[in-house]
Motif scaffolding. Structure first.
Motif, short mmCIF file in Angstrom:
data_model
loop_
_atom_site.label_atom_id
_atom_site.label_comp_id
_atom_site.label_asym_id
_atom_site.label_seq_id
_atom_site.Cartn_x
_atom_site.Cartn_y
_atom_site.Cartn_z
N MET A 1 0.81 -1.12 0.06
CA MET A 1 0.21 0.15 0.01
C MET A 1 1.01 1.10 0.18
O MET A 1 1.67 1.30 0.86
N LYS A 2 0.58 2.33 -0.98
CA LYS A 2 1.41 3.35 -0.62
C LYS A 2 0.65 4.30 0.18
O LYS A 2 -0.40 4.60 -0.05
N THR A 3 1.22 4.75 1.02
CA THR A 3 0.83 5.67 1.96
C THR A 3 0.97 7.27 1.73
O THR A 3 2.01 7.70 1.43
N ILE A 4 -0.34 7.85 1.73
CA ILE A 4 -0.33 9.21 1.60
C ILE A 4 0.03 9.84 3.19
O ILE A 4 -0.66 9.56 3.96
N ARG A 5 1.04 10.69 3.20
CA ARG A 5 1.55 11.23 4.32
C ARG A 5 0.79 13.02 4.59
O ARG A 5 0.70 12.98 5.52
N ARG A 6 0.97 13.24 3.29
CA ARG A 6 0.79 14.71 3.24
C ARG A 6 -0.50 14.85 2.27
O ARG A 6 -0.28 14.64 1.19
N LEU A 7 -1.62 15.60 2.94
CA LEU A 7 -2.84 15.67 2.06
C LEU A 7 -3.16 16.88 1.99
O LEU A 7 -3.18 17.77 2.82
N GLY A 8 -3.55 17.46 0.69
CA GLY A 8 -4.03 18.78 0.58
C GLY A 8 -5.58 18.80 0.25
O GLY A 8 -6.09 17.73 -0.29
N VAL A 9 -6.48 19.58 0.89
CA VAL A 9 -7.80 19.43 0.74
C VAL A 9 -8.19 20.98 0.28
O VAL A 9 -8.00 21.85 1.15
N VAL A 10 -8.70 21.23 -1.11
CA VAL A 10 -9.08 22.34 -1.52
C VAL A 10 -10.81 22.46 -1.54
O VAL A 10 -11.27 21.82 -2.02
N GLY A 11 -11.08 23.55 -0.68
CA GLY A 11 -12.60 23.48 -0.28
C GLY A 11 -12.94 22.92 1.25
O GLY A 11 -12.67 21.55 1.32
N ALA A 12 -13.21 23.52 2.00
CA ALA A 12 -13.55 23.15 3.43
C ALA A 12 -14.86 23.36 3.94
O ALA A 12 -15.02 23.65 5.06
N GLY A 13 -15.71 23.42 2.98
CA GLY A 13 -17.13 23.23 3.41
C GLY A 13 -17.66 21.69 4.13
O GLY A 13 -16.65 21.29 4.56
N PHE A 14 -18.87 21.56 4.00
CA PHE A 14 -19.40 20.55 4.79
C PHE A 14 -18.91 18.95 4.25
O PHE A 14 -18.17 17.97 5.15
N MET A 15 -18.24 18.99 2.85
CA MET A 15 -17.52 17.55 2.30
C MET A 15 -16.17 17.74 2.88
O MET A 15 -15.49 16.78 3.14
N GLY A 16 -15.72 18.86 2.33
CA GLY A 16 -14.13 19.11 2.59
C GLY A 16 -13.70 18.86 3.83
O GLY A 16 -12.50 18.25 4.20
N SER A 81 1.75 23.04 -2.26
CA SER A 81 2.60 22.37 -3.56
C SER A 81 3.44 21.29 -3.26
O SER A 81 3.92 20.50 -4.05
N GLU A 82 3.51 20.70 -2.05
CA GLU A 82 4.34 19.81 -1.80
C GLU A 82 3.69 18.52 -1.04
O GLU A 82 4.36 17.65 -0.43
N VAL A 83 2.43 18.45 -1.12
CA VAL A 83 1.79 17.45 -0.71
C VAL A 83 1.76 16.05 -1.66
O VAL A 83 2.16 16.29 -2.95
N ASP A 84 1.73 14.89 -1.09
CA ASP A 84 1.53 13.55 -1.98
C ASP A 84 0.16 13.58 -2.79
O ASP A 84 0.35 13.00 -4.11
N VAL A 100 -9.62 25.50 -10.52
CA VAL A 100 -8.69 24.77 -9.47
C VAL A 100 -7.63 23.84 -9.91
O VAL A 100 -6.34 23.74 -9.37
N PHE A 101 -8.16 22.87 -10.76
CA PHE A 101 -7.17 21.97 -11.48
C PHE A 101 -6.16 22.69 -12.16
O PHE A 101 -4.97 22.33 -12.04
N ARG A 102 -6.32 23.64 -13.01
CA ARG A 102 -5.23 24.28 -13.70
C ARG A 102 -4.19 24.79 -12.52
O ARG A 102 -3.10 24.84 -12.72
N LYS A 103 -4.65 25.54 -11.55
CA LYS A 103 -3.76 25.85 -10.55
C LYS A 103 -2.82 24.83 -9.91
O LYS A 103 -1.68 25.06 -9.42
N LEU A 104 -3.57 23.88 -9.60
CA LEU A 104 -2.96 22.70 -8.83
C LEU A 104 -1.93 22.22 -9.86
O LEU A 104 -0.93 21.66 -9.19
N ASP A 105 -2.19 22.04 -11.06
CA ASP A 105 -1.27 21.50 -12.02
C ASP A 105 0.10 22.17 -11.94
O ASP A 105 1.04 21.77 -12.23
N GLN A 106 -0.17 23.84 -11.73
CA GLN A 106 1.02 24.55 -12.04
C GLN A 106 1.68 24.57 -10.73
O GLN A 106 3.24 24.42 -10.55
N VAL A 107 1.13 24.32 -9.48
CA VAL A 107 1.91 24.53 -8.21
C VAL A 107 2.31 23.27 -7.55
O VAL A 107 3.39 23.18 -6.86
N CYS A 108 1.78 22.08 -8.05
CA CYS A 108 1.98 20.73 -7.25
C CYS A 108 3.25 20.07 -8.02
O CYS A 108 3.45 20.20 -9.00
#
Length: 286
Positions: A1-16, A81-84, A100-108
């Motif tokens: 199993m690949k372990t995700i150690r650093r997670l980014g979440v964009v949008g922190a409403g009810f679901m986020g 920028s440095e999350v898994d 959001v995806f365009r920006k994520l692609d640029q910075v991650c």
């Protein structure tokens, strides 16, 4: 199993925020991004309060201090920028998600998996807004995220097998079970649920009482919650967005959103979060 150690979440409403809470319980370090620092701080406080309540009640055996230390928040997408892996959980609007995806692609980092919590939008489209469509995948959680055991994993046309395997590992790391859904509008669960809810909306539109519709379904089908109660819980605006997406994707009148649903959303009757939908709610229930 690949372990995700650093997670980014964009949008922190009810679901986020629910995804953030669950990830923290799974020992991940989480960076939470919102449109403003005020909204980010409000989400941080809400997550902190829920975790403290769980620890105090004995539902969660963890060091609350360590959990909170693993959570940071920001209004700058560059700060993840440095999350898994990133899970996008903004509103179900294609233009917003595209940006959001365009920006994520640029910075991650090039290795970062870009996931979406979308319940209906094409992952092929989202992947096309990036230079890494093979690393774009749908991770559709269900609400409330900490309680619901399922994640719907959805590939885009270019999503690699490696990315799908990482998504499976991520779901299991979050303590969830997963299913694979074909990348058609609304995928598996919401396509079925949306059609059912939409039919319930039509019943009310035709003059049936919401209480009768819900009572009938609970007694006859052994449901724990009626379809209209569920729609109010989800948010009628979300129900409309999903159904519009399915209708647009298939161009089939059987998916046409009920006019009453549109009217309620236009009037701001969105369900529990506004205090009024098919039912009225007190402030403590919103």
């Amino acid at each position: 199993m690949k372990t995700i150690r650093r997670l980014g979440v964009v949008g922190a409403g009810f679901m986020g925020s629910g995804i953030v809470e669950t990830a923290l319980e799974a020992d991940m370090a989480v960076v939470m991004v919102e449109a403003s620092l005020q909204r980010a701080e409000e989400a941080f406080i809400a997550v902190k309060n829920r975790l403290e309540k769980k620890c105090t009640s004995g539902k969660l055996d963890a060091d609350i201090g360590q959990l909170i230390n693993n959570l940071s928040y920001t209004d700058r997408i560059e700060d993840i920028s440095e999350v898994d892996m990133v899970v996008e959980a903004v509103s179900e609007q294609i233009e917003l998600k595209k940006e959001v995806f365009r920006k994520l692609d640029q910075v991650c980092l090039e290795s970062t998996i870009l996931a979406s919590n979308t319940s209906s939008i094409s992952l092929t489209k989202l992947g096309a807004y990036t230079s890494r469509p093979e690393k774009v995948v749908g991770t559709h959680f269900f609400c409330p995220v900490p309680q619901m055991p399922l994640v719907e994993l959805v590939p885009g046309l270019e999503t690699s097998d490696e990315t799908m395997n990482i998504a499976k590992d991520f779901a299991e790391q979050m303590g969830k079970q997963w299913i694979i859904a074909k990348p058609y509008p609304a995928f598996t669960i919401n396509r079925v649920l949306g059609a059912l809810l939409n039919e319930a909306f039509y019943l009310v539109y035709e003059g049936n009482a919401p209480q009768d519709v819900d009572k009938g379904m609970k007694l006859a089908m052994d449901w724990k919650i009626g379809p209209l109660e569920l729609a109010d819980f989800i948010g009628l605006d979300v129900c409309l967005d999903v159904q519009q997406s399915v209708y647009s994707g298939f161009q089939d009148n059987k998916y046409r959103p009920c006019p009453l649903l549109k009217e309620y959303v236009s009037a701001g009757r969105l369900g529990r979060k506004t205090g009024k939908g098919f039912y009225e709610y007190g402030k403590q229930e919103v």
